[in-house]
Design a protein around this motif. Structure first.
Motif, PDB file in Angstrom:
ATOM      1  N   VAL A 157       0.847  -1.185   0.000  1.00  0.00           N
ATOM      2  CA  VAL A 157       0.000   0.000   0.000  1.00  0.00           C
ATOM      3  C   VAL A 157       0.886   1.241   0.000  1.00  0.00           C
ATOM      4  CG1 VAL A 157      -1.717   1.301   1.315  1.00  0.00           C
ATOM      5  CG2 VAL A 157      -1.887  -1.191   1.162  1.00  0.00           C
ATOM      6  N   SER A 158       0.594   2.167  -0.880  1.00  0.00           N
ATOM      7  CA  SER A 158       1.348   3.412  -1.068  1.00  0.00           C
ATOM      8  C   SER A 158       2.648   3.215  -1.837  1.00  0.00           C
ATOM      9  CB  SER A 158       1.610   4.140   0.257  1.00  0.00           C
ATOM     10  OG  SER A 158       0.390   4.513   0.864  1.00  0.00           O
ATOM     11  N   GLY A 159       2.837   2.034  -2.414  1.00  0.00           N
ATOM     12  CA  GLY A 159       3.912   1.859  -3.381  1.00  0.00           C
ATOM     13  C   GLY A 159       5.290   1.610  -2.823  1.00  0.00           C
ATOM     14  N   TYR A 160       6.280   2.282  -3.402  1.00  0.00           N
ATOM     15  CA  TYR A 160       7.694   2.099  -3.046  1.00  0.00           C
ATOM     16  C   TYR A 160       7.995   2.977  -1.834  1.00  0.00           C
ATOM     17  CZ  TYR A 160      12.795   1.830  -3.801  1.00  0.00           C
ATOM     18  OH  TYR A 160      14.158   1.632  -3.675  1.00  0.00           O
ATOM     19  N   LEU A 261      20.088   0.498   0.756  1.00  0.00           N
ATOM     20  CA  LEU A 261      18.768   1.115   0.700  1.00  0.00           C
ATOM     21  C   LEU A 261      18.837   2.569   0.242  1.00  0.00           C
ATOM     22  CD1 LEU A 261      17.185  -0.368   3.949  1.00  0.00           C
ATOM     23  CD2 LEU A 261      16.726  -1.046   1.580  1.00  0.00           C
ATOM     24  N   GLN A 262      19.903   3.268   0.623  1.00  0.00           N
ATOM     25  CA  GLN A 262      20.017   4.669   0.223  1.00  0.00           C
ATOM     26  C   GLN A 262      20.266   4.821  -1.274  1.00  0.00           C
ATOM     27  OE1 GLN A 262      19.015   7.046   2.331  1.00  0.00           O
ATOM     28  NE2 GLN A 262      18.645   5.232   3.594  1.00  0.00           N
ATOM     29  N   ALA A 263      20.622   3.735  -1.948  1.00  0.00           N
ATOM     30  CA  ALA A 263      20.793   3.750  -3.406  1.00  0.00           C
ATOM     31  C   ALA A 263      19.458   3.515  -4.120  1.00  0.00           C
ATOM     32  CB  ALA A 263      21.805   2.694  -3.823  1.00  0.00           C
ATOM     33  N   ARG A 264      18.365   3.432  -3.383  1.00  0.00           N
ATOM     34  CA  ARG A 264      17.022   3.209  -3.934  1.00  0.00           C
ATOM     35  C   ARG A 264      16.987   1.974  -4.835  1.00  0.00           C
ATOM     36  NH1 ARG A 264      14.325   6.581  -7.030  1.00  0.00           N
ATOM     37  NH2 ARG A 264      12.351   6.311  -5.954  1.00  0.00           N
ATOM     38  N   PRO A 265      17.241   0.805  -4.278  1.00  0.00           N
ATOM     39  CA  PRO A 265      17.291  -0.415  -5.088  1.00  0.00           C
ATOM     40  C   PRO A 265      15.939  -0.734  -5.713  1.00  0.00           C
ATOM     41  CG  PRO A 265      17.169  -0.956  -2.760  1.00  0.00           C
ATOM     42  CD  PRO A 265      17.389   0.523  -2.836  1.00  0.00           C
ATOM     43  N   VAL A 266      15.982  -1.366  -6.883  1.00  0.00           N
ATOM     44  CA  VAL A 266      14.742  -1.783  -7.520  1.00  0.00           C
ATOM     45  C   VAL A 266      14.218  -3.038  -6.828  1.00  0.00           C
ATOM     46  CG1 VAL A 266      15.363  -0.792  -9.752  1.00  0.00           C
ATOM     47  CG2 VAL A 266      15.941  -3.190  -9.248  1.00  0.00           C
ATOM     48  N   ILE A 267      12.932  -3.283  -7.016  1.00  0.00           N
ATOM     49  CA  ILE A 267      12.270  -4.477  -6.492  1.00  0.00           C
ATOM     50  C   ILE A 267      11.876  -5.332  -7.688  1.00  0.00           C
ATOM     51  CG2 ILE A 267      10.225  -5.327  -5.279  1.00  0.00           C
ATOM     52  CD1 ILE A 267      10.411  -2.818  -3.506  1.00  0.00           C
ATOM     53  N   SER A 268      12.392  -6.550  -7.713  1.00  0.00           N
ATOM     54  CA  SER A 268      12.229  -7.402  -8.892  1.00  0.00           C
ATOM     55  C   SER A 268      11.150  -8.461  -8.745  1.00  0.00           C
ATOM     56  CB  SER A 268      13.569  -8.091  -9.220  1.00  0.00           C
ATOM     57  OG  SER A 268      13.987  -8.891  -8.124  1.00  0.00           O
ATOM     58  N   VAL A 269      10.612  -8.641  -7.545  1.00  0.00           N
ATOM     59  CA  VAL A 269       9.619  -9.700  -7.347  1.00  0.00           C
ATOM     60  C   VAL A 269       8.262  -9.252  -7.888  1.00  0.00           C
ATOM     61  CG1 VAL A 269      10.861 -10.439  -5.274  1.00  0.00           C
ATOM     62  CG2 VAL A 269       8.875  -8.924  -5.055  1.00  0.00           C
ATOM     63  N   PRO A 270       7.364 -10.201  -8.219  1.00  0.00           N
ATOM     64  CA  PRO A 270       6.015  -9.809  -8.661  1.00  0.00           C
ATOM     65  C   PRO A 270       5.338  -8.922  -7.620  1.00  0.00           C
ATOM     66  CG  PRO A 270       6.393 -12.142  -9.047  1.00  0.00           C
ATOM     67  CD  PRO A 270       7.558 -11.664  -8.233  1.00  0.00           C
ATOM     68  N   TYR A 288       6.826   6.160  -8.687  1.00  0.00           N
ATOM     69  CA  TYR A 288       7.673   5.035  -8.265  1.00  0.00           C
ATOM     70  C   TYR A 288       7.591   3.845  -9.211  1.00  0.00           C
ATOM     71  CZ  TYR A 288       3.154   4.052  -5.906  1.00  0.00           C
ATOM     72  OH  TYR A 288       1.832   3.870  -5.603  1.00  0.00           O
ATOM     73  N   ARG A 289       6.952   4.008 -10.339  1.00  0.00           N
ATOM     74  CA  ARG A 289       6.797   2.878 -11.267  1.00  0.00           C
ATOM     75  C   ARG A 289       8.134   2.261 -11.668  1.00  0.00           C
ATOM     76  NH1 ARG A 289       7.041  -1.026 -13.251  1.00  0.00           N
ATOM     77  NH2 ARG A 289       5.889  -2.023 -14.951  1.00  0.00           N
ATOM     78  N   ASP A 290       9.168   3.100 -11.835  1.00  0.00           N
ATOM     79  CA  ASP A 290      10.459   2.577 -12.301  1.00  0.00           C
ATOM     80  C   ASP A 290      11.217   1.793 -11.241  1.00  0.00           C
ATOM     81  OD1 ASP A 290      11.130   4.707 -10.655  1.00  0.00           O
ATOM     82  OD2 ASP A 290      12.731   5.442 -11.957  1.00  0.00           O
ATOM     83  N   ARG A 291      10.723   1.767 -10.025  1.00  0.00           N
ATOM     84  CA  ARG A 291      11.392   1.012  -8.956  1.00  0.00           C
ATOM     85  C   ARG A 291      10.986  -0.456  -8.949  1.00  0.00           C
ATOM     86  NH1 ARG A 291      15.767   2.605  -8.216  1.00  0.00           N
ATOM     87  NH2 ARG A 291      15.259   3.261 -10.336  1.00  0.00           N
TER      88      ARG A 291
END
Length: 325
Positions: A157-160, A261-270, A288-291
């Motif tokens: 909820v509320s995204g990244y 975490l401060q590098a704003r890592p992407v999330i790869s899981v569904p 935050y779509r690109d995360r």
């Protein structure tokens, strides 16, 4: 006064009719039975469990100022569909306790996510679907980013919600800053004292401000309020918000995780992200779509506030089921 009319949620869910949500929410009796305890990492964690022991594991994560009763309707719905559902009390809530008095009462997100991994290890859970809101969504996002091999799917909820301390140094618009008034209040000694003395009244105000169309009754609120009698609750909450403003240090044991975490890592899981009225201008999820780099869907709930699983349990349950498929 909020009317007692019923209103529809607009859900971006394929093939799912918009459920009707009643403006007045009454307390539901938990179906999960006695709370269990397990020693996990730094904590003795209190948690509820429902569903078949051999079912796919789903862990539901609450936020502040809420508790596991946010999932009082979601948990049995998932259990009925064959999920093994676990709902832990976060550090500083309910019966969860630190094992040692000298352990720092640390509310930084890396610490709470590390608690979750320790909880999974203690219960010998290799992989789980994680779903939550507020602190729970942040914990789930951090876990999915740092330990993707442990996460089957994510509902946030509320995204990244991974915090960037650098970004937190930049001012927001006056209107946006107003929404964070309690963060600045907690930065003061007066705020810490005020929260200590007025926890019950303070958190009820937060519930009303965060979910203005959710007309919960006193029994519903009181059911969750018992969780804040935890002896570490105030310390954890105050530290969390001060850490965000770099007014309190974290622990060196988490420095390596924080650098990642401060590098704003992407999330790869569904992942399925959910936005509600609480998210305001961020409701679209575009920021935050690109995360999220794996299978992804964004759903918007109109007329719903911050406590999505308790305000819109059908929509939240469907998101968990869909994400974990």
């Amino acid at each position: 006064m909020i009317s007692r009319r019923q209103f529809s949620q607009a859900l971006a869910v394929a093939g799912m009719a918009a459920p009707i949500v009643t403006a007045t929410a009454k307390a539901s009796t938990p179906m999960w039975g006695p709370i269990k305890q397990v020693r996990a990492g730094l904590l003795d964690v209190g948690y509820a469990e429902m569903g078949p022991a051999d079912g796919p594991v789903t862990i539901l994560l609450h936020g502040w100022p809420y508790d596991i009763h946010s999932f009082v309707d979601v948990a049995p719905a998932l259990a009925a569909q064959g999920h093994r559902v676990l709902i832990p009390y976060l550090r500083g809530y309910g019966p969860t306790r630190f094992l040692h008095a000298r352990t720092m009462r640390n509310g930084q997100p890396a610490a709470v996510a590390s608690d979750l991994i320790a909880f999974m290890d203690a219960l010998k859970i290799r992989k789980a679907t994680l779903a939550g809101f507020d602190w729970g969504a942040r914990t789930a996002c951090v876990t999915a980013a740092l330990w993707p091999e442990r996460v089957k799917a994510l509902v946030s909820v509320s995204g990244y919600l991974i915090i960037s301390l650098a970004a937190n140094r930049e001012p927001l618009s006056p209107q946006a800053e107003l929404g964070w008034w309690y963060q600045y209040y907690f930065a003061t000694e007066r705020g810490e004292k005020g929260y200590t003395q007025n926890t019950y009244e303070f958190n009820k105000l937060i519930w009303k401000l965060a979910s203005p169309q959710w007309n919960f009754d006193e029994a519903t609120y009181a059911q969750s309020a018992t969780a804040w009698k935890n002896p570490d609750h105030v310390a954890i909450v105050i530290h969390n918000y001060r850490w965000r403003l770099e007014l309190a240090e974290g622990e060196h044991r988490y420095d390596g995780l924080e650098r990642k975490l401060q590098a704003r890592p992407v999330i790869s899981v569904p992942t399925i992200t959910i936005a509600s009225d609480f998210d305001g201008p961020n409701k679209s999820g575009a920021g935050y779509r690109d995360r999220f780099t794996g299978r992804y869907e964004h759903r918007i709930l109109d007329g719903i506030g911050h406590n999505v699983p308790q305000e819109a349990p059908e929509a939240f349950t469907r998101a968990v089921v869909d994400a974990s498929r």
